[in-house]
Write an enzyme that holds these catalytic residues in place. Structure first.
Site, PDB file in Angstrom:
ATOM      1  N   PHE A 249       0.550 -12.686 -22.712  1.00 35.80           N
ATOM      2  CA  PHE A 249       0.910 -14.021 -22.234  1.00 35.80           C
ATOM      3  C   PHE A 249      -0.028 -15.078 -22.812  1.00 35.80           C
ATOM      4  O   PHE A 249      -1.084 -15.362 -22.241  1.00 35.80           O
ATOM      5  CB  PHE A 249       0.865 -14.061 -20.705  1.00 35.80           C
ATOM      6  CG  PHE A 249       1.832 -13.105 -20.044  1.00 35.80           C
ATOM      7  CD1 PHE A 249       3.130 -12.952 -20.531  1.00 35.80           C
ATOM      8  CD2 PHE A 249       1.454 -12.357 -18.938  1.00 35.80           C
ATOM      9  CE1 PHE A 249       4.028 -12.079 -19.920  1.00 35.80           C
ATOM     10  CE2 PHE A 249       2.338 -11.487 -18.327  1.00 35.80           C
ATOM     11  CZ  PHE A 249       3.628 -11.346 -18.823  1.00 35.80           C
TER      12      PHE A 249
ATOM     13  N   GLY B  11       0.830  -1.215   0.000  1.00 36.10           N
ATOM     14  CA  GLY B  11       0.000   0.000   0.000  1.00 36.10           C
ATOM     15  C   GLY B  11       0.860   1.258   0.000  1.00 36.10           C
ATOM     16  O   GLY B  11       2.088   1.184   0.113  1.00 36.10           O
TER      17      GLY B  11
ATOM     18  N   GLY C 169      -0.796 -20.638 -14.333  1.00 33.57           N
ATOM     19  CA  GLY C 169      -1.934 -20.434 -13.427  1.00 33.57           C
ATOM     20  C   GLY C 169      -3.113 -19.679 -14.012  1.00 33.57           C
ATOM     21  O   GLY C 169      -4.118 -19.490 -13.336  1.00 33.57           O
ATOM     22  N   ASP C 170      -3.021 -19.201 -15.267  1.00 29.49           N
ATOM     23  CA  ASP C 170      -4.099 -18.396 -15.855  1.00 29.49           C
ATOM     24  C   ASP C 170      -5.188 -19.257 -16.498  1.00 29.49           C
ATOM     25  O   ASP C 170      -4.931 -19.933 -17.500  1.00 29.49           O
ATOM     26  CB  ASP C 170      -3.542 -17.482 -16.962  1.00 29.49           C
ATOM     27  CG  ASP C 170      -2.968 -16.195 -16.416  1.00 29.49           C
ATOM     28  OD1 ASP C 170      -3.325 -15.809 -15.287  1.00 29.49           O
ATOM     29  OD2 ASP C 170      -2.178 -15.563 -17.141  1.00 29.49           O
TER      30      ASP C 170
ATOM     31  N   PHE D 219      -8.989  -6.096   3.332  1.00 29.66           N
ATOM     32  CA  PHE D 219      -8.321  -6.187   2.024  1.00 29.66           C
ATOM     33  C   PHE D 219      -6.870  -6.647   2.157  1.00 29.66           C
ATOM     34  O   PHE D 219      -6.184  -6.760   1.143  1.00 29.66           O
ATOM     35  CB  PHE D 219      -8.247  -4.802   1.369  1.00 29.66           C
ATOM     36  CG  PHE D 219      -9.553  -4.170   1.032  1.00 29.66           C
ATOM     37  CD1 PHE D 219     -10.226  -4.512  -0.124  1.00 29.66           C
ATOM     38  CD2 PHE D 219     -10.099  -3.197   1.852  1.00 29.66           C
ATOM     39  CE1 PHE D 219     -11.431  -3.895  -0.449  1.00 29.66           C
ATOM     40  CE2 PHE D 219     -11.301  -2.581   1.540  1.00 29.66           C
ATOM     41  CZ  PHE D 219     -11.962  -2.934   0.386  1.00 29.66           C
TER      42      PHE D 219
ATOM     43  N   TYR E 228      -2.757 -18.373  -5.180  1.00 28.70           N
ATOM     44  CA  TYR E 228      -3.504 -17.210  -4.694  1.00 28.70           C
ATOM     45  C   TYR E 228      -4.974 -17.585  -4.464  1.00 28.70           C
ATOM     46  O   TYR E 228      -5.543 -17.372  -3.383  1.00 28.70           O
ATOM     47  CB  TYR E 228      -3.370 -16.070  -5.708  1.00 28.70           C
ATOM     48  CG  TYR E 228      -4.357 -14.955  -5.529  1.00 28.70           C
ATOM     49  CD1 TYR E 228      -4.436 -14.265  -4.322  1.00 28.70           C
ATOM     50  CD2 TYR E 228      -5.229 -14.591  -6.565  1.00 28.70           C
ATOM     51  CE1 TYR E 228      -5.366 -13.239  -4.154  1.00 28.70           C
ATOM     52  CE2 TYR E 228      -6.139 -13.574  -6.403  1.00 28.70           C
ATOM     53  CZ  TYR E 228      -6.211 -12.906  -5.196  1.00 28.70           C
ATOM     54  OH  TYR E 228      -7.132 -11.902  -5.035  1.00 28.70           O
TER      55      TYR E 228
ATOM     56  N   ASN F  63       0.909 -14.678   4.604  1.00 22.92           N
ATOM     57  CA  ASN F  63       0.218 -13.386   4.717  1.00 22.92           C
ATOM     58  C   ASN F  63      -1.299 -13.551   4.677  1.00 22.92           C
ATOM     59  O   ASN F  63      -2.010 -13.036   5.541  1.00 22.92           O
ATOM     60  CB  ASN F  63       0.689 -12.452   3.597  1.00 22.92           C
ATOM     61  CG  ASN F  63       0.298 -11.010   3.871  1.00 22.92           C
ATOM     62  OD1 ASN F  63       0.062 -10.617   5.018  1.00 22.92           O
ATOM     63  ND2 ASN F  63       0.210 -10.220   2.826  1.00 22.92           N
TER      64      ASN F  63
ATOM     65  N   ASP G 128       0.963  -4.840  11.097  1.00 19.71           N
ATOM     66  CA  ASP G 128       0.867  -6.063  10.308  1.00 19.71           C
ATOM     67  C   ASP G 128      -0.098  -7.024  10.998  1.00 19.71           C
ATOM     68  O   ASP G 128       0.002  -7.262  12.203  1.00 19.71           O
ATOM     69  CB  ASP G 128       2.258  -6.702  10.212  1.00 19.71           C
ATOM     70  CG  ASP G 128       2.305  -7.767   9.149  1.00 19.71           C
ATOM     71  OD1 ASP G 128       3.051  -7.601   8.176  1.00 19.71           O
ATOM     72  OD2 ASP G 128       1.571  -8.788   9.283  1.00 19.71           O
TER      73      ASP G 128
ATOM     74  N   SER H 283      -1.958 -10.579  -3.658  1.00 18.69           N
ATOM     75  CA  SER H 283      -3.009 -10.886  -4.641  1.00 18.69           C
ATOM     76  C   SER H 283      -2.510 -11.117  -6.071  1.00 18.69           C
ATOM     77  O   SER H 283      -3.272 -10.908  -7.009  1.00 18.69           O
ATOM     78  CB  SER H 283      -4.018  -9.735  -4.647  1.00 18.69           C
ATOM     79  OG  SER H 283      -3.358  -8.550  -5.034  1.00 18.69           O
TER      80      SER H 283
HETATM   81  N1  UDP Z   1      -1.708 -10.337 -19.073  1.00 21.06           N
HETATM   82  C1  UDP Z   1      -0.882 -10.218 -20.169  1.00 21.06           C
HETATM   83  N2  UDP Z   1       0.231  -9.420 -20.052  1.00 21.06           N
HETATM   84  C2  UDP Z   1       0.549  -8.768 -18.906  1.00 21.06           C
HETATM   85  C3  UDP Z   1      -0.306  -8.896 -17.796  1.00 21.06           C
HETATM   86  C4  UDP Z   1      -1.434  -9.693 -17.914  1.00 21.06           C
HETATM   87  O1  UDP Z   1      -1.123 -10.802 -21.221  1.00 21.06           O
HETATM   88  O2  UDP Z   1       1.598  -8.081 -18.863  1.00 21.06           O
HETATM   89  C5  UDP Z   1      -2.918 -11.166 -19.178  1.00 21.06           C
HETATM   90  C6  UDP Z   1      -2.965 -12.293 -18.144  1.00 21.06           C
HETATM   91  O3  UDP Z   1      -2.346 -13.460 -18.653  1.00 21.06           O
HETATM   92  C7  UDP Z   1      -4.477 -12.454 -17.948  1.00 21.06           C
HETATM   93  C8  UDP Z   1      -5.037 -11.054 -18.173  1.00 21.06           C
HETATM   94  O4  UDP Z   1      -4.033 -10.336 -18.888  1.00 21.06           O
HETATM   95  O5  UDP Z   1      -5.002 -13.298 -18.937  1.00 21.06           O
HETATM   96  C9  UDP Z   1      -5.336 -10.319 -16.883  1.00 21.06           C
HETATM   97  O6  UDP Z   1      -4.209 -10.420 -16.035  1.00 21.06           O
HETATM   98  P1  UDP Z   1      -4.054  -9.575 -14.717  1.00 21.06           P
HETATM   99  O7  UDP Z   1      -2.698  -9.908 -14.146  1.00 21.06           O
HETATM  100  O8  UDP Z   1      -4.331  -8.141 -14.981  1.00 21.06           O
HETATM  101  O9  UDP Z   1      -5.200 -10.101 -13.756  1.00 21.06           O
HETATM  102  P2  UDP Z   1      -5.574 -11.583 -13.242  1.00 21.06           P
HETATM  103  O10 UDP Z   1      -6.574 -12.123 -14.238  1.00 21.06           O
HETATM  104  O11 UDP Z   1      -4.317 -12.387 -13.161  1.00 21.06           O
HETATM  105  O12 UDP Z   1      -6.187 -11.342 -11.905  1.00 21.06           O
END
Ligand code: UDP
Length: 330
Positions: free
Chosen positions: A209, A36, A285-286, A74, A142, A93, A51, A78
């Site tokens: 990505f 923050g 992880g996406d 919050f 996460y 955390n 903390d 994350s």
């Molecule tokens: N993403 C990307 N390039 C970046 C950051 C994110 O292509 O530099 C993609 C990421 O793989 C996901 C989407 O954008 O599919 C959203 O990612 P972000 O990290 O903003 O949020 P998340 O979905 O992980 O919470």
């Protein structure tokens, strides 16, 4: 109302504090300032640096601030990508911090909490849009820690009568309409801030990505929701608990998905700038597609997103980024 906001110096926390104060509430913030920013703390809020993993620190705030109506929590890490390489940081955390918090709240008789959860609790969805009743099989650490947090709250409710609302955010984005607070992570990993940094020349390009996802253009699809709309949902959730409402879980999104390529194209239109793109491999992880059904929050909390178009969301973010090219350090 007098609300204790844990993590009130962070991105979503600071926007919620602004909204609470704009609506005439009293706010106490507790934040360790690890991610923050002190500059994001509203001048009318009472601020304590501390903390959550340190019981004495949170106890001393609750000893002093005796008339807290509810807590909004919050304070957590994350980042999906980071959680895959530093899982124990997330357990420490997010889970140890929440455990200490709950012990302290029970001891002080504070029994209403609204907290941040995430779309990442679902994992790869079975269908779209995602409902709160859908299976929860996180594909990243996460999301796993947030799912465990929800269960910790559930059992604390059963044993101690502490009621909670868990808000499962989809992709938080945008900035306060004034442009005075906004999104600033270091390092930045989120899509929209990185795209806008590329637009303003703070970075050379945006790396996309993965282009081989099972989506129409091969890039991931997400449901982007304005941070001020998220803030409003927290306030409505507090009111739900104050009015005697039961513990519950709500999705928060706009119910519309945009691919990474579509977000970049919209940012080009809004900013009028060149944005260089480099295509890279998938990020660990996406999930391919995450789109919320937020009907439950609309029906039960009376939530109505205000900033619900992608160009508007990007415009507010651009207002912040173009005046704060290096975040709060300028
Ligand atoms: N993403 C990307 N390039 C970046 C950051 C994110 O292509 O530099 C993609 C990421 O793989 C996901 C989407 O954008 O599919 C959203 O990612 P972000 O990290 O903003 O949020 P998340 O979905 O992980 O919470």
């Amino acid at each position: 109302m007098k609300i204790l906001v844990l993590g009130g110096a962070g991105y979503i926390g600071s926007h919620t504090v602004y909204r609470l104060i704009e609506e005439g509430n009293e706010v106490v913030i507790f934040d360790n300032l690890e991610t923050g920013h002190i500059e994001a703390v509203h001048p009318q809020a009472v601020f304590y640096k501390g903390d959550l993993r340190n019981r004495a620190e949170i106890d001393s705030v609750l000893d002093k601030e005796t008339d807290i109506d509810a807590v909004i929590h919050f304070a957590a890490n994350s980042l999906v990508g980071e959680s895959m390489v530093k899982p124990l940081k997330y357990y420490d955390n997010n889970l140890c911090g929440t455990k200490v918090l709950l012990e302290s709240l029970v001891a002080h008789g504070v029994d209403k909490v609204v907290f941040s959860s995430t779309a990442a609790t679902y994992g790869e969805p079975q269908h779209t849009p995602i409902l709160e009743t859908d299976p929860s099989n996180p594909t990243n650490c996460y999301g796993e820690t947030k799912k465990a947090m929800e269960r910790m709250f559930y059992w604390t409710n059963v044993a101690h009568g502490l009621r909670f609302v868990s808000l499962r955010y989809f992709n938080a984005c945008g900035a306060h309409i004034s442009g005075s607070i906004g999104e600033a992570h270091n390092p930045e990993t989120h899509l929209i801030p990185i795209i806008l940094q590329a637009a303003q020349g703070v970075r050379d390009h945006i790396s996309v990505f993965g282009t081989d996802y099972p989506t129409p253009d091969g890039t991931c699809i997400r449901d982007y929701i304005h941070v001020t709309d998220l803030a409003q949902a927290h306030i409505l959730a507090v009111k739900h608990l104050m009015n005697g409402g039961e513990s519950d879980i709500f999705n928060l999104g706009n119910g519309v998905g945009f691919s990474v390529k579509e977000v970049i194209e919209t940012a080009r239109e809004v900013t009028g700038k060149e944005i260089k793109v480099v295509y890279e491999d998938r990020r660990a992880g996406d999930p391919a597609v995450l789109i919320a059904s937020s009907d439950k929050a609309k029906e039960k909390l009376g939530w109505k997103p205000e900033f619900d178009s992608l160009p508007t969301i990007i415009e507010t973010a651009w207002r912040w980024h173009s005046t704060h090219p290096h975040g709060y350090s300028e």
